[in-house]
Structures are given as C-alpha cells and as structure tokens.
Motif scaffolding. Sequence first.
Motif, PDB file in Angstrom:
ATOM      1  N   ILE A   1       4.958  -3.390   2.321  1.00 35.98           N
ATOM      2  CA  ILE A   1       5.277  -3.126   0.923  1.00 35.98           C
ATOM      3  C   ILE A   1       4.732  -4.272   0.086  1.00 35.98           C
TER       4      ILE A   1
ATOM      5  N   ILE B   1       3.867  -0.987   8.666  1.00 36.88           N
ATOM      6  CA  ILE B   1       4.109  -0.627   7.277  1.00 36.88           C
ATOM      7  C   ILE B   1       4.293  -1.914   6.483  1.00 36.88           C
TER       8      ILE B   1
ATOM      9  N   ILE C   1       2.235   0.458  -1.120  1.00 38.35           N
ATOM     10  CA  ILE C   1       2.674   0.935   0.196  1.00 38.35           C
ATOM     11  C   ILE C   1       1.444   1.043   1.084  1.00 38.35           C
ATOM     12  N   ARG C   2       1.527   0.495   2.275  1.00 39.84           N
ATOM     13  CA  ARG C   2       0.453   0.669   3.259  1.00 39.84           C
ATOM     14  C   ARG C   2       1.078   1.018   4.601  1.00 39.84           C
TER      15      ARG C   2
ATOM     16  N   VAL D   1       9.413   4.204   5.413  1.00 43.37           N
ATOM     17  CA  VAL D   1       8.804   3.272   4.456  1.00 43.37           C
ATOM     18  C   VAL D   1       9.768   2.144   4.085  1.00 43.37           C
ATOM     19  N   ASN D   2      11.080   2.395   4.107  1.00 41.25           N
ATOM     20  CA  ASN D   2      12.000   1.266   3.900  1.00 41.25           C
ATOM     21  C   ASN D   2      12.872   1.006   5.129  1.00 41.25           C
TER      22      ASN D   2
ATOM     23  N   ASP E   1      -2.368   4.646   2.097  1.00 39.18           N
ATOM     24  CA  ASP E   1      -2.265   3.607   1.074  1.00 39.18           C
ATOM     25  C   ASP E   1      -1.806   4.237  -0.235  1.00 39.18           C
TER      26      ASP E   1
ATOM     27  N   VAL F   1      12.626  -1.650  -2.857  1.00 41.87           N
ATOM     28  CA  VAL F   1      12.253  -0.256  -2.610  1.00 41.87           C
ATOM     29  C   VAL F   1      13.447   0.630  -2.966  1.00 41.87           C
TER      30      VAL F   1
ATOM     31  N   VAL G   1       8.903  -0.118  -6.109  1.00 39.24           N
ATOM     32  CA  VAL G   1       8.486   1.223  -5.739  1.00 39.24           C
ATOM     33  C   VAL G   1       9.732   2.087  -5.606  1.00 39.24           C
TER      34      VAL G   1
END
Length: 251
Positions: A69, A67, A11-12, A56-57, A32, A88, A166
């Motif tokens: 993945i 963002i 994840i960034r 994040v998703n 990160d 994810v 993830v």
Amino acid sequence: MTEASTEAPMIRASAVDKHFGSLHVLKDITLDVPRGQVVVVLGPSGSGKSTLCRVVNRLEPVDSGDIAIDGVPLPAEGRELAELRADVGMVFQQFNLFAHKTIVDNVVLGPVKVRRIDKETARQDAMRLLERVGIADQAGKYPAQLSGGQQQRAAIARALAMRPKVMLFDEPTSALDPEMINEVLDVMADLAAEGMTMLVISHEMGFARRAAHRVLFMDDGEIAEDSTPEDFFRAPRSERATDFLSKILTH
C-alpha cells in the motif's frame, strides 16, 4: 507507517495466490491501482472479488505473492499492520456499526483509539463527515434507528474519519433496499470525483460507468479483463464477460 515512494501505485498486488482449503480463490493476481484511480471489480458470485478486497488490507492472509500500500509492503501482524489498516478504509456489505454507540460515537472511536486524535477534534471531524454524507441530523441516534442507506453512509463516514489513503468497498449496496442504493452510490461518486483512490466490489453497473477509471472482470479467481468502462460495456473481450453482462443488464 513507513514513508512511501512517490512513484509507487497506491495498491500493488504481485502474483497473489489464496486458497480456502482445496478451493483456489485467487490465482496469480497482479494488479496496480495508481493514486486517485477508481477501480470497480465485477464478476459472478464466487469469482474471488470479495477475497481480493479482503487481502488488500490483510483481513485474509495470502498464501503467496506480495501486496503493498503506497509502496509499503503489507505487514504480517501487530502494530505495523494496525497502522497500515488505518490508512486503508473499508466499507462492508453489512454496516458493522457498534449497536450500543450513537452514530457520532461510532465515527469518533477509531480516530481517538488508533490515530490518537483528541476527542473534541475527532468529534468536530465526525460531524463534518456526517454532514458530508448527508446524515448530520442523525448523529445522536443509534444504528437501529437509521435506515440501511443511512447506516451505510455512517459506515463510510467512519472509514473516512481515519483519513485513509485508499478506500475499499466490498459490495456496499448489496444489503440495501433498491431505493436506498443511490444515496450510497452518490456519496461514493463524490469521493471518486474528489480523487480518493478506491477499489470497489460491486454489481452496480451505473456506478461503474459513471465513476470508474477501470473495470476489472474476475472469473474463477483470475482477472479475466482489465479495461476502461467504455470498452468493457461496449465490447467485452471474453465470452464469459459477455455472458455475465447479458444476464446483469437485462435485469
């Protein structure tokens, strides 16, 4: 999904901002999470923890920033976003199981519809995962027939059935009775020990101490601290974190 760089973190997030109207809920978030790392996010209500998990998703779009993945930038919409979401896994506060489907059918649905796995293989995988989370004997029941802890373990099995890279957990024990919390945390701890990359929003301090590689403390939309569990619980750097821990750990 596009093949990713082996060097990329799982994840960034880079300079991510998010508003809800005039409310600035994420402020210049840069983070990160390397593959295989377990990051537990703590903080008071309203600090932006759940919103961080949801961007994040891309359950929530960001206003600015990026963002990625596994080295692949988050698509805006469409088939590419659906493919990324398959990588994810997400476990919510409420279990979000389909009430009219049995537990095993809840677990089978995603792999068949999204991953295009044949039904028999998906069913075998589902039973193996339900065994793994300790509820194989509940496979033929409907969600309403299970306890909250069993439903949340079914939700974890459903997420794992997509073979994600993830796992995101948004306060997965907050809707559970106290005696059911540990059965869910034990499953999560097992996943952590097996090397699953995990971003966990939680108030469960014991889990953070036991399973996390890092603890993030969020306050007012910002990451106020990023440290090891040992350092965070022994000597938090900010007055806000010290105050938060004093209230949480005395209950």
